[in-house]
Scaffold this motif. Sequence first.
Motif: not given
Length: 358
Positions: A309-312, A314-315
């Motif tokens: 999952n790339i969102n975390p 990129l966070s």
Amino acid sequence: MIVGILGGGQLARMLALAGHPLGLKFITLEPAKDACSAAVAEQLLGAYDDESKLSELADKADVVTFEFENVPADSVTLLSSKIPCYPPANALAITQDRLNEKKIFNQLNIPTAPYRAVDTLDDLKQAMEKLGTAAILKTRREGYDGKGQARLESAADITTAWQTIAGKPAIVEGLVPFDREFSIIAVRSRTGETACYPLTENSHKRGILHSSLVRTDDPLQALAEQYINKLLNEMSYVGVLALELFQVGDQLFANEFAPRVHNSGHWTQDGAVCCQFENHLRAVCGLPLGSTRPLGHIAMLNLIGELPNINPILSLPDAHLHLYDKTARSGRKIGHINLCCKDKQQLEQQLNALQSLL
Ligand SMILES: Nc1ncnc2c1ncn2[C@@H]1O[C@H](COP(=O)(O)OP(=O)(O)O)[C@@H](O)[C@H]1O
Ligand SMILES: [Mg+2]
């Protein structure tokens, strides 16, 4: 200027991404229809030894390079007779044969593991007696990511190891009880200037690079630079060269070199003034080299086999995601993440966070 590249994988893709801001254009020769460099480079669809495609590449490009070491050395020699082609074909020919690679290290007084050439099962038996330690049998040609290798703890493993590598011409080398694995990446220009990036400490999982930590100011930097500079100058090299090293105490043993941009140098995209891809292009195009100075506390983690999952990711404040647009498959490198932090503590925190996400 148009740069031709033999190979259209992620290294070609990242070369092109680094070269567009310099006004360079790219054309690859690559047999795969879904080549991941195609989004950023024109592609000639064809085999690496297809002479008509090689001629077309030579006609269309101003200079040619390659992105991996298993392109036929003859193709590079052929291209070299038509247009400037870097790194030189001799560097490619040496690295395509592990025996020649070891010989050049020894000739330049760069220490290596003890080794013996092995052509028959009998050679292997005798070599194991001479080495007298645990060892690794490696095919001389076409090994990568730990493929074409077998470990031998003792003479009892000889037959199985020989079968594992299908009796191909090989070398067997004593296992080096290393403290750490390093690589050093350097670049040499057409006019002979050289520059080195700081040492990178590498860890592998199942023979594949898993992560790299940049070791700025390591006491072994000077020795590593001495070794890689000998290689660069001996081969009249042009472009980026990577040298894999084993550290034992205050000594370094050379393992192998790669005549190209290297996975352990991907951190330079976000962590150095001028990245390895841009410096390779500057070298092969006859431009001045860029600074190899690191920009902080830096690490790189490979994405292998599946896309998280790339969102975390990129966070995280200092994470840079690089995806290769390749279909995920077990054991396949599909991207990497660079962390470039202003202090050591932040790097450790974000590295821990990242590791728990992957
Ligand atoms: N002589 C050796 N002693 C100890 N470990 C070794 C030796 N040779 C290889 N290895 C281990 O196996 C890995 C892969 O071997 P390498 O020769 O680099 O082949 P590849 O072409 O697959 O990268 C190395 O990064 C290292 O971890
Ligand atoms: Mg290796």
